[in-house]
Enzyme design. Structure first.
Site, short mmCIF file in Angstrom:
data_model
loop_
_atom_site.label_atom_id
_atom_site.label_comp_id
_atom_site.label_asym_id
_atom_site.label_seq_id
_atom_site.Cartn_x
_atom_site.Cartn_y
_atom_site.Cartn_z
N ASP A 1 0.84 -1.20 0.00
CA ASP A 1 0.00 0.00 0.00
C ASP A 1 0.88 1.26 0.00
O ASP A 1 0.60 2.23 -0.70
CB ASP A 1 -0.91 -0.02 1.24
CG ASP A 1 -1.62 -1.35 1.37
OD1 ASP A 1 -2.45 -1.66 0.52
OD2 ASP A 1 -1.30 -2.11 2.32
N HIS B 1 -4.48 -3.46 6.23
CA HIS B 1 -4.31 -3.71 4.79
C HIS B 1 -5.68 -4.11 4.25
O HIS B 1 -6.00 -5.29 4.10
CB HIS B 1 -3.28 -4.82 4.57
CG HIS B 1 -3.21 -5.24 3.12
ND1 HIS B 1 -2.82 -4.40 2.11
CD2 HIS B 1 -3.51 -6.42 2.51
CE1 HIS B 1 -2.87 -5.03 0.96
NE2 HIS B 1 -3.29 -6.25 1.17
#
Ligand code: NAD
Ligand code: LMR
Length: 326
Positions: free
Chosen positions: A159, A187
């Site tokens: 990410d 996440h």
């Protein structure tokens, strides 16, 4: 050359494994002077496939590979392991959220936590990649009471890297010119990629991009990037996930650069008011093989709301697997 270290990788015959193993073996993760003994884990039906992967590793004649073995028993794979990359788990398909995998994957991480508790090096570094990664790391950690809780981390580096790429594209800069970007939390689609403190080629990111781009494009694009890749490829991200796992373990072990930081999901110590014990992504600097949360960042109301939303989701995931948290 240093003394060889033992690197265990689960899900070794899967798509991420197929990128990851060759990068570890070539020295991308631990450096060009660090030999590795690779200890692979797969489920019994995938043992033929893992033999094929091992044949290919042999055929690369990597100078740094000092040993190579595979097993379908976690106690064998994790024996004396210095590094454990927990990749083996079911991936999601189109239309699913990562937490929909909780039931299917949670049992894997409790059994593997128990196995590493029994046999891994006491200084092991563990990275959960299999989804839902944060809560899987939490499960492994609670099932390994004799290991340091700080050994258990989950991957939000993908990410972080996605956010770097989006910001670089928007500002016409290069990812290497961006510092101090943070991904907070889970996440998942609630993660909060935060540019409040980010600097692009020496300038505050906030001076280069406007709030509407952040809210309407940047944040949702990073949050939904995994789903976009599944839609485009028909399979979840693999090479970029492997690359992020390499970055995570390399920086943890060899250190982050200068004053910059990276995002790692680690057990919360209560910093920034986040519930203690959750595996939550924070900005961290790594020195001498240890990570430390970057302290003292100012959190505005916009950021606080998003940090709390992703914290709330992690609390719900934790509560859903309470029976696996001894
Ligand atoms: P894959 O299906 O290609 O491979 C998974 C492998 O794990 C398979 O070979 C399977 O046999 C093996 N496996 C299953 N159960 C196991 C067990 N108990 N022990 C050992 N091996 C086992 O999947 P993939 O694309 O490699 O993805 C693996 C996981 O990583 C998925 O959960 C996926 O959602 C996740 N993922 C996470 C991130 C992240 O950023 N955290 C990014 C991409 C993918
Ligand atoms: C990703 O972010 O690409 C992975 O977590 C795979 C997924 O399910 O999105």
């Amino acid at each position: 050359m240093k003394t060889p270290v033992r690197v265990a990788v689960t899900g070794a015959a899967g798509q991420i494994g197929y990128s990851l193993l060759f990068r570890i073996a070539s020295g991308d993760m631990l450096g060009p002077d660090q030999p590795v003994i690779l200890q692979l884990l797969e489920v019994p039906p995938a043992m033929d496939a893992v033999q094929g992967v091992m044949m290919e590793i042999d055929d690369c004649a990597f100078p740094l590979v000092a040993g190579l073995q595979a097993s379908d028993k976690p106690e064998e794979t994790f024996q004396d392991a210095d590094y454990i990359l927990l990749v083996g788990a079911k991936p999601r398909g189109p239309g699913m959220e990562r937490k929909d995998l909780l039931e299917a994957n949670a049992a894997i991480f409790s059994a593997q936590g128990q196995a590493m508790n029994a046999v891994a090096s006491r200084d092991v570094r563990v990275l959960a990649v299999g989804n839902p990664a944060n809560t899987n790391a939490l499960i492994a950690r609670h099932n390994a009471p004799d290991l340091d809780p700080r050994s258990f981390t989950a991957m939000t580096r993908l990410d972080h890297n996605r956010a770097l790429a989006q910001l670089a594209n928007r500002t016409g800069s290069h990812v290497t010119g961006i510092e101090r970007l943070t991904v907070w939390g889970n996440h998942s689609a609630t993660q909060y990629p935060d540019v409040t403190h980010a600097v692009v080629d020496g300038k505050a990111a906030g001076e280069l991009v406007d709030q509407s781009w952040l809210e309407e494009s940047f944040i949702p694009t990073v949050q939904q990037r995994g789903a976009a890749i599944i839609k485009a490829r028909g399979q979840s991200s693999a090479a970029s996930a492997a690359s992020a796992a390499i970055d995570h373990m390399r920086d943890w072990t060899l250190g982050t650069s200068g004053d910059d930081w990276v995002s790692m999901a680690i057990p919360s110590d209560g910093s920034y008011g986040i519930t203690e014990g959750l595996i939550y992504s924070f900005p961290v600097r790594c020195v001498d093989g240890r990570y430390e949360i970057v302290q003292g960042l100012e959190i505005d109301a916009f950021s606080r709301e998003r940090m709390s939303a992703t914290e709330q989701e992690l609390i719900e995931e934790r509560d859903a697997v309470k029976h696996l948290l001894p």
